[in-house]
Every structure is written in C-alpha cells, then in structure tokens.
Motif scaffolding. Structure first.
Motif, mmCIF file in Angstrom:
data_model
loop_
_atom_site.group_PDB
_atom_site.id
_atom_site.type_symbol
_atom_site.label_atom_id
_atom_site.label_comp_id
_atom_site.label_asym_id
_atom_site.label_seq_id
_atom_site.Cartn_x
_atom_site.Cartn_y
_atom_site.Cartn_z
ATOM 1 N N LEU A 83 0.724 -1.311 -0.033
ATOM 2 C CA LEU A 83 -0.172 0.220 -0.007
ATOM 3 C C LEU A 83 0.861 1.159 0.089
ATOM 4 O O LEU A 83 0.613 2.252 -0.691
ATOM 5 C CB LEU A 83 -0.825 -0.108 1.228
ATOM 6 C CG LEU A 83 -1.767 -1.136 1.267
ATOM 7 C CD1 LEU A 83 -3.047 -1.074 2.519
ATOM 8 C CD2 LEU A 83 -2.504 -1.302 0.284
ATOM 9 N N PHE A 89 -4.889 3.235 -6.105
ATOM 10 C CA PHE A 89 -5.432 1.924 -5.685
ATOM 11 C C PHE A 89 -6.839 1.612 -6.530
ATOM 12 O O PHE A 89 -7.317 2.543 -6.999
ATOM 13 C CB PHE A 89 -6.134 2.069 -4.231
ATOM 14 C CG PHE A 89 -4.993 2.236 -3.165
ATOM 15 C CD1 PHE A 89 -4.038 1.526 -2.893
ATOM 16 C CD2 PHE A 89 -4.971 3.791 -2.965
ATOM 17 C CE1 PHE A 89 -2.911 1.877 -1.984
ATOM 18 C CE2 PHE A 89 -3.887 4.128 -2.162
ATOM 19 C CZ PHE A 89 -2.903 3.476 -1.491
ATOM 20 N N ILE A 108 -8.605 -0.816 5.907
ATOM 21 C CA ILE A 108 -8.750 0.737 5.740
ATOM 22 C C ILE A 108 -8.042 1.092 6.952
ATOM 23 O O ILE A 108 -7.376 2.130 7.113
ATOM 24 C CB ILE A 108 -9.799 1.293 5.137
ATOM 25 C CG1 ILE A 108 -10.229 0.867 3.555
ATOM 26 C CG2 ILE A 108 -9.877 2.840 5.352
ATOM 27 C CD1 ILE A 108 -11.558 1.247 3.453
ATOM 28 N N HIS A 111 -4.558 1.319 8.361
ATOM 29 C CA HIS A 111 -3.699 2.150 7.828
ATOM 30 C C HIS A 111 -3.994 3.456 7.987
ATOM 31 O O HIS A 111 -5.249 3.803 8.095
ATOM 32 C CB HIS A 111 -3.089 1.837 6.287
ATOM 33 C CG HIS A 111 -2.701 0.203 6.447
ATOM 34 N ND1 HIS A 111 -3.429 -0.824 6.062
ATOM 35 C CD2 HIS A 111 -1.485 -0.134 6.031
ATOM 36 C CE1 HIS A 111 -2.756 -2.070 6.300
ATOM 37 N NE2 HIS A 111 -1.642 -1.548 6.070
ATOM 38 N N GLU A 114 -0.616 5.706 4.356
ATOM 39 C CA GLU A 114 -0.623 4.804 3.076
ATOM 40 C C GLU A 114 -1.593 5.226 2.104
ATOM 41 O O GLU A 114 -1.428 5.094 0.898
ATOM 42 C CB GLU A 114 -0.804 3.301 3.159
ATOM 43 C CG GLU A 114 0.469 2.898 4.153
ATOM 44 C CD GLU A 114 0.505 3.164 5.662
ATOM 45 O OE1 GLU A 114 1.359 2.779 6.169
ATOM 46 O OE2 GLU A 114 -0.302 3.380 5.963
ATOM 47 N N TRP A 115 -2.766 5.823 2.705
ATOM 48 C CA TRP A 115 -3.838 6.148 1.695
ATOM 49 C C TRP A 115 -3.842 7.692 1.431
ATOM 50 O O TRP A 115 -4.358 7.942 0.179
ATOM 51 C CB TRP A 115 -5.111 6.013 2.505
ATOM 52 C CG TRP A 115 -5.513 4.680 2.855
ATOM 53 C CD1 TRP A 115 -5.625 4.355 4.051
ATOM 54 C CD2 TRP A 115 -5.670 3.304 2.210
ATOM 55 N NE1 TRP A 115 -5.969 2.959 4.329
ATOM 56 C CE2 TRP A 115 -6.004 2.534 3.121
ATOM 57 C CE3 TRP A 115 -5.586 2.877 0.891
ATOM 58 C CZ2 TRP A 115 -6.192 1.112 2.844
ATOM 59 C CZ3 TRP A 115 -5.840 1.901 0.410
ATOM 60 C CH2 TRP A 115 -6.069 0.730 1.409
ATOM 61 N N GLN A 116 -3.297 8.323 1.990
ATOM 62 C CA GLN A 116 -3.350 9.793 1.909
ATOM 63 C C GLN A 116 -2.753 10.509 0.471
ATOM 64 O O GLN A 116 -1.785 9.958 0.125
ATOM 65 C CB GLN A 116 -2.583 10.395 3.149
ATOM 66 C CG GLN A 116 -3.355 10.423 4.422
ATOM 67 C CD GLN A 116 -2.627 11.115 5.453
ATOM 68 O OE1 GLN A 116 -1.354 11.627 5.430
ATOM 69 N NE2 GLN A 116 -3.176 11.133 6.730
ATOM 70 N N VAL A 120 -8.049 6.405 -5.912
ATOM 71 C CA VAL A 120 -8.754 5.191 -5.611
ATOM 72 C C VAL A 120 -9.859 5.018 -6.676
ATOM 73 O O VAL A 120 -10.609 5.951 -6.476
ATOM 74 C CB VAL A 120 -9.260 4.782 -4.311
ATOM 75 C CG1 VAL A 120 -10.233 5.724 -3.597
ATOM 76 C CG2 VAL A 120 -9.659 3.266 -4.178
ATOM 77 N N PHE A 142 -13.417 6.714 2.211
ATOM 78 C CA PHE A 142 -11.870 7.258 1.912
ATOM 79 C C PHE A 142 -11.889 8.568 1.958
ATOM 80 O O PHE A 142 -10.380 9.114 1.917
ATOM 81 C CB PHE A 142 -11.864 6.528 0.389
ATOM 82 C CG PHE A 142 -11.259 5.242 0.297
ATOM 83 C CD1 PHE A 142 -10.002 4.924 0.713
ATOM 84 C CD2 PHE A 142 -12.014 4.306 -0.273
ATOM 85 C CE1 PHE A 142 -9.537 3.718 0.528
ATOM 86 C CE2 PHE A 142 -11.466 2.996 -0.323
ATOM 87 C CZ PHE A 142 -10.217 2.694 0.091
ATOM 88 N N THR A 145 -9.832 9.319 4.900
ATOM 89 C CA THR A 145 -8.395 9.104 4.719
ATOM 90 C C THR A 145 -7.699 9.957 3.952
ATOM 91 O O THR A 145 -6.453 9.759 3.667
ATOM 92 C CB THR A 145 -8.327 7.535 4.542
ATOM 93 O OG1 THR A 145 -8.684 7.349 3.102
ATOM 94 C CG2 THR A 145 -9.101 6.654 5.393
ATOM 95 N N THR A 147 -8.136 10.421 0.628
ATOM 96 C CA THR A 147 -7.770 9.518 -0.576
ATOM 97 C C THR A 147 -8.964 10.277 -1.567
ATOM 98 O O THR A 147 -10.025 10.405 -1.174
ATOM 99 C CB THR A 147 -8.041 8.083 -0.423
ATOM 100 O OG1 THR A 147 -7.402 7.552 0.950
ATOM 101 C CG2 THR A 147 -7.611 7.316 -1.570
#
Length: 204
Positions: A83, A89, A108, A111, A114-116, A120, A142, A145, A147
């Motif tokens: 990730l 993603f 989700i 973490h 890792e998403w920021q 996606v 999301f 996060t 994302t």
C-alpha cells in the motif's frame, strides 16, 4: 516543470488492486482477473494484487499507544509495504447488505498515511445495483483518509447471470469501456498527486 518531475510522470504507476471479499465461493478473484486483463493493455501502470483472503489482520486494532499483536505485525508486514509503494488503488468489491465487506473496512482502518493524497478507483459487482451502494459508502470512508475517489466506476450488474464462467462480463464492450474510462481518470490523478507529493509532502 522540472526535469525530475517530468521523469516522475513518465515512470510507470504502481497500482494496488484490492480484492475485498473473503467469503467462500466469492467472485472477487475472477472479477479482479478480468479487470487486470483489461488494465494490462492500458500501458503506464504496474499492478500488485492484494487479496484480503490472504491478509490475516485481526479485527481489533490496538488503542492509542498500543502495540499490534504478533499476528497483526506479520499481516501488516505483508500488506503495508504494498500500500505504501502504491501510487493509486483499485478496490474490487461486492455489495453486502447495501454496504461493503468488513475485511475491507478493517484494512482501511489499520492504515493511515498509506492512503493519503492518492487516488482510488472502484470495480463493484452485485445484484441489480451492481454494487454501487457499496461504492457510495466507500467514498465517504476514503474521504476521511484523505484519498481521492474517481468520479467514474466500473459496475457489474447481476454478476451471477452477467458473468461468464471465467469471470468476464457478458456485456464485455460496455464494461471494458467503463474500466478504461476509470483507468484514464486514475492515471491523471495518480501522476498529478505523485508529482505534488514529491514537491511538497502532504500535510506539510
């Protein structure tokens, strides 16, 4: 634009494709295989498959200041680097009871960084709605996060009658068109955000 940034935008993107369902008899791996077959012809992207049936994360996260259990550390060591390395993603998800699988929410929640500031996209399946209600709920999750969710998604309606035995949609032209459209958006956002993160770390 600097030469360094130009080079970043000509480097292949790393895209983590997440299979959300862990149920016995699930269609997720077949749907993911179909999507990867379509996506492989796009160019400019390299794909890592993350099958949550193979990621044994505990359901309970440690509280603030707590330490993950040995089981959790082993699972995180397997999935977190994938990730973290991803530029983008794609979530392949069914719709369960108007929502998405608990295993995906658990991934989700385990973490954060890792998403920021990454994009996606979604490939959903299930019933007449094609999993769209699961996707709409995932957009809210999301957003928390940090994302960026893609406006267009791939929705496979009635997969039990709408998919061939190999997992390919029977209306291949329509579904492939939707996948290519979503990938085009994902490519633009992933390259733009990768450049932005390199110039100024997110949150700085």
């Amino acid at each position: 634009m600097s030469a360094e940034n130009t080079n970043e935008n000509t480097t292949d993107l790393r895209v983590a494709v997440i299979v959300a369902s862990v149920r016995e008899g699930r269609l997720g791996p077949k749907v993911a295989d179909w999507f990867l077959g379509v996506a492989g012809g796009q160019g400019g992207m390299e794909f890592d498959l993350v099958d949550l049936a193979e990621v044994d994360l505990p359901l309970a996260m440690p509280g603030w200041g707590g330490s993950p259990s040995p089981q959790a550390r082993a699972a995180l060591a397997k999935v977190t680097p994938v990730l973290a390395a991803a530029d983008a993603f794609v979530v392949v998800t069914p719709e369960y009871n108007h929502s998405f699988p608990a295993a995906l929410k658990n991934l989700i929640d385990w973490h954060r960084a890792e998403w920021q500031a990454k994009p996606v996209g979604f490939v959903s399946y299930g019933g007449l709605g094609g999993g769209l209600r699961a996707v709409e709920q995932l957009r809210l999750v999301f957003a928390e996060t940090h994302t960026v969710t893609m406006r267009d998604s791939v929705s496979l309606h009635g997969p039990w009658s709408g998919l061939a035995a190999d997992g390919a949609p029977l209306d291949a032209a329509v579904c492939e068109g939707a996948a290519k459209g979503m990938l085009g958006q994902l490519d633009w956002w992933a390259r733009t955000l990768r450049t932005a993160r390199a110039e100024r770390p997110y949150g700085a």
